[in-house]
Design a protein around this motif. Structure first.
Motif: not given
Length: 176
Positions: A23-28, A55-57, A88-90
């Protein structure tokens, strides 16, 4: 819950629940501040004193489409010699996060990027996470800025500032 004895009294400890962490990680955007175990200064290979993730894509695309509000700036406080990391998600997508302002180089030294995850070779559509890092070198304040850009719109291939911005994220860093 587990019980254990400590100096004649019972101490209860609970394991971290995966659902709560999810739930914490879902905040982005996750921020951890405090001490690092990387030795003096926190830049010796241990975890950064402050760790954030962009934040996620899907969240960035929701902001770009007006389906959620813009990303609020984040504030980070570091002591001189401590490290800030940004995950950073690449991914091989037509859109993605790019650093457009690395802040004041008199206050923050950009360290080498490090891969945090990888994909198996020849995996279609797979991305990985890169940690961008900075070490605080002097007292003051500066801002780091990332833009979620449309790569197809870039006028200059290696210049994310020349691309259409779909969303942005700022991290205000205070050193001292």
């Amino acid at each position: 819950m587990r019980n254990r004895r400590s100096k004649g009294r019972t101490v209860r400890s609970a394991a971290v629940l995966p659902a709560a962490l999810a739930a914490v990680l879902a905040t982005g955007l996750v921020a951890l501040t405090g001490c690092s175990s990387g030795g003096p200064g926190g830049s010796g290979g241990g975890p950064p004193a402050a760790l954030l993730a962009l934040p996620a894509d899907l969240e960035a695309e929701a902001v770009a489409g007006g389906k959620q509000p813009a990303f609020e700036p984040s504030d980070v406080h570091l002591a001189v010699g401590r490290t800030l990391g940004m995950d950073v998600r690449v991914a091989p997508l037509p859109h993605g996060w790019r650093l457009v302002d690395g802040g004041d180089t008199a206050l923050l030294r950009r360290d080498a990027d490090s891969k945090q995850s990888t994909c198996a070779p020849n995996t279609a559509g797979c991305g990985h996470t890169v940690r961008q890092s900075w070490t605080a070198t002097a007292a003051g304040s500066t801002t780091l800025t990332w833009r979620y850009v449309d790569f197809a719109s870039c006028k200059e291939a290696q210049n994310p500032a020349s691309c259409r911005t779909m969303a942005s994220k700022e991290v205000r860093v205070t050193v001292g």
